[in-house]
Design an enzyme around this catalytic site. Structure first.
Site, PDB file in Angstrom:
ATOM      1  N   HIS A  77     -97.223  63.327-104.409  1.00  0.00           N
ATOM      2  CA  HIS A  77     -98.582  63.387-104.966  1.00  0.00           C
ATOM      3  C   HIS A  77     -98.882  64.755-105.574  1.00  0.00           C
ATOM      4  CE1 HIS A  77    -100.421  65.420-101.381  1.00  0.00           C
ATOM      5  NE2 HIS A  77     -99.611  64.670-100.667  1.00  0.00           N
ATOM      6  N   ASP A  79    -101.984  66.028-105.997  1.00  0.00           N
ATOM      7  CA  ASP A  79    -103.182  66.712-105.498  1.00  0.00           C
ATOM      8  C   ASP A  79    -102.921  67.464-104.198  1.00  0.00           C
ATOM      9  OD1 ASP A  79    -102.923  64.090-104.267  1.00  0.00           O
ATOM     10  OD2 ASP A  79    -104.894  64.403-103.381  1.00  0.00           O
ATOM     11  N   ASP A 107     -97.399  70.691 -99.654  1.00  0.00           N
ATOM     12  CA  ASP A 107     -97.883  69.317 -99.543  1.00  0.00           C
ATOM     13  C   ASP A 107     -98.676  69.028-100.819  1.00  0.00           C
ATOM     14  OD1 ASP A 107     -98.977  66.901 -98.873  1.00  0.00           O
ATOM     15  OD2 ASP A 107    -100.190  67.651 -97.216  1.00  0.00           O
ATOM     16  N   GLU A 140    -104.182  61.428-103.425  1.00  0.00           N
ATOM     17  CA  GLU A 140    -103.544  60.956-102.182  1.00  0.00           C
ATOM     18  C   GLU A 140    -104.342  61.401-100.970  1.00  0.00           C
ATOM     19  OE1 GLU A 140    -101.001  60.821 -98.629  1.00  0.00           O
ATOM     20  OE2 GLU A 140    -101.945  62.591 -99.490  1.00  0.00           O
ATOM     21  N   GLU A 141    -104.786  62.648-101.025  1.00  0.00           N
ATOM     22  CA  GLU A 141    -105.456  63.235 -99.862  1.00  0.00           C
ATOM     23  C   GLU A 141    -106.856  62.671 -99.662  1.00  0.00           C
ATOM     24  OE1 GLU A 141    -103.810  64.943 -97.892  1.00  0.00           O
ATOM     25  OE2 GLU A 141    -102.329  66.184 -98.923  1.00  0.00           O
ATOM     26  N   ASP A 164     -93.183  62.989 -98.675  1.00  0.00           N
ATOM     27  CA  ASP A 164     -94.512  63.457 -98.259  1.00  0.00           C
ATOM     28  C   ASP A 164     -94.712  63.475 -96.750  1.00  0.00           C
ATOM     29  OD1 ASP A 164     -97.088  64.391 -98.540  1.00  0.00           O
ATOM     30  OD2 ASP A 164     -97.959  62.419 -98.930  1.00  0.00           O
ATOM     31  N   HIS A 345    -102.320  71.451 -94.723  1.00  0.00           N
ATOM     32  CA  HIS A 345    -103.781  71.360 -94.644  1.00  0.00           C
ATOM     33  C   HIS A 345    -104.388  72.582 -93.953  1.00  0.00           C
ATOM     34  CE1 HIS A 345    -103.898  66.696 -95.216  1.00  0.00           C
ATOM     35  NE2 HIS A 345    -102.950  67.267 -95.929  1.00  0.00           N
TER      36      HIS A 345
HETATM   37 ZN    ZN Z   1     -99.135  64.980 -98.671  1.00  0.00          ZN
HETATM   38 CA    CA Z   2    -101.410  65.843 -96.916  1.00  0.00          CA
END
Ligand code: ZN
Ligand code: CA
Length: 374
Positions: A77, A79, A107, A140-141, A164, A345
């Site tokens: 992804h 984003d 990520d 995605e997030e 991922d 994150h």
């Molecule tokens: Zn991810």
């Molecule tokens: Ca993530």
């Protein structure tokens, strides 16, 4: 075979391109140019009409030079979570982290560069390979949005590899939960807290009783539940009329998830009924569970390719969701691969250069292992 310097340089450049969820436009333009420069057919699908993101998913195709190889798909992804603007990557002692004010965005850009590097190696060494498809998703997030509205019709791949997972490289995730989002609004009755409280119905108290009656956290080995947000009330001298709360349930078994969701809704309804309040509840299944049997072609290929790359293949299940769920739900058997990104994150997110190299080598190995099966 992986060009370590090129890979690191590419990664550092890519994390500098801002792409918080919804704002993937610059990243999509950056990738489109890169992929086209590598001789791929590139287009952006129409997902943005539904996702509200700046751009749709970027889809690229590389024609194979070997007949009889089933087309395979790689996905990562575009984003990142916030804070993800103005990332300044720092490389020190073989570790890449952010300068500390933002996430790094490994990520999922570690996944994207792994795929790009693998293709570059294929091309410079003129290796034999089948047709490759690449999907770089948006949002995605924020609920697997890009994958939800992806143009699956346009894809030809019969198996997919999503890059991922934060687990070690060589981890193959073949199983994951479904997730329900629960949003509830409790409505009591406002009254003056000092003059006529007996005429009020305290929505905070109703919500509190409901939440106290719920089983939350780990429900069983396959099932989890959470209330994650609550807000309400207007002032200390007003009996609160409204409280909204939201939460989620997950399970590897759809039935268990549905049962847990129902139990939480009932707790809310019971507490409201007992107090003479009202409750309005919206439940949405955000994504379905996934399970790809261990003897499926995609799992076996991932295992074989891991061994060929000197990695230890580990087939595992997860409590998290990923785009992989939607590929599976849309008829493309897919697994999620560990790419060893760390502390995702958070502003402490990092990845080691060795792991970046291993990720690219693993992607390359998957492509070569598939080609050998022709
Ligand atoms: Zn991810
Ligand atoms: Ca993530």
């Amino acid at each position: 075979m992986v060009n370590r310097e090129r890979l690191v340089e590419q990664f550092m450049a890519m994390v500098r391109v801002d792409s918080e969820s919804g704002r993937e436009g610059r990243m999509a333009a950056y990738l489109k140019e890169k992929l086209a420069g590598m001789g791929m057919e590139v287009y952006v699908d129409g997902a943005a009409r539904h996702t509200g993101t700046e751009t749709g998913n970027v889809i690229a195709r590389l024609r194979g030079n070997l007949a009889g190889v089933p087309p395979i798909l790689f996905c990562a992804h575009m984003d990142t979570v916030a804070p993800g603007r103005g990332v300044e990557p720092v490389l020190e002692n073989g570790v890449i982290r952010s300068s500390g004010n933002t996430v790094l965005g490994a990520d999922d850009k570690a996944g994207i560069v792994a795929v790009l590097e693998a293709v570059q190696v294929l091309q410079e060494r003129q290796m034999a390979h089948g047709d490759l498809e690449m999907v770089f998703t948006v949002g995605e997030e924020t609920g697997l949005l890009g994958a939800k509205f992806l143009d699956y019709e346009g894809l030809r791949a019969r198996m997919g590899f999503v890059l991922d997972s934060d687990r070690p490289t060589g981890t193959i995730i073949n199983r994951g939960p479904s997730q329900d989002k629960i949003v509830a609004q409790v409505t009591g009755k406002a009254a003056h807290a000092g003059i006529n409280p007996e005429e009020g119905i305290n929505a905070i108290q109703v919500a509190a009783r409901a939440v106290a009656a719920m089983r939350l956290g780990r429900i069983d080995e396959e099932t989890t539940a959470n209330i994650g947000l609550i807000s309400g009330g207007v002032a200390i001298n007003v009996v609160p009329e409204k409280v909204s709360l939201s939460g989620e349930t997950r399970s590897l078994q759809e039935e268990k998830r549905a049962r847990q969701t129902r139990a939480m809704c009932e707790a809310l309804e019971n507490a409201a009924r007992e107090a003479g309040a009202k409750v309005q509840i919206d439940v949405e299944t955000i994504y379905p569970s996934m399970y790809v049997p261990e003897d499926a072609e995609v799992v076996r290929l991932a295992q074989k390719a891991a061994r060929a790359a000197g990695l230890q293949p580990e087939v595992q299940s997860t409590g998290g969701g990923s785009d992989t769920h939607l590929f599976n739900a849309n008829g493309i058997p897919s697994v999620n691969l560990g790419i060893a990104m760390q502390k995702v994150h958070t502003t402490e997110e990092y990845i080691t250069v060795d792991d970046l190299v291993a990720d690219a080598a693993y992607v390359l190995s998957i492509i070569r292992t598939a080609a050998e099966s022709a």
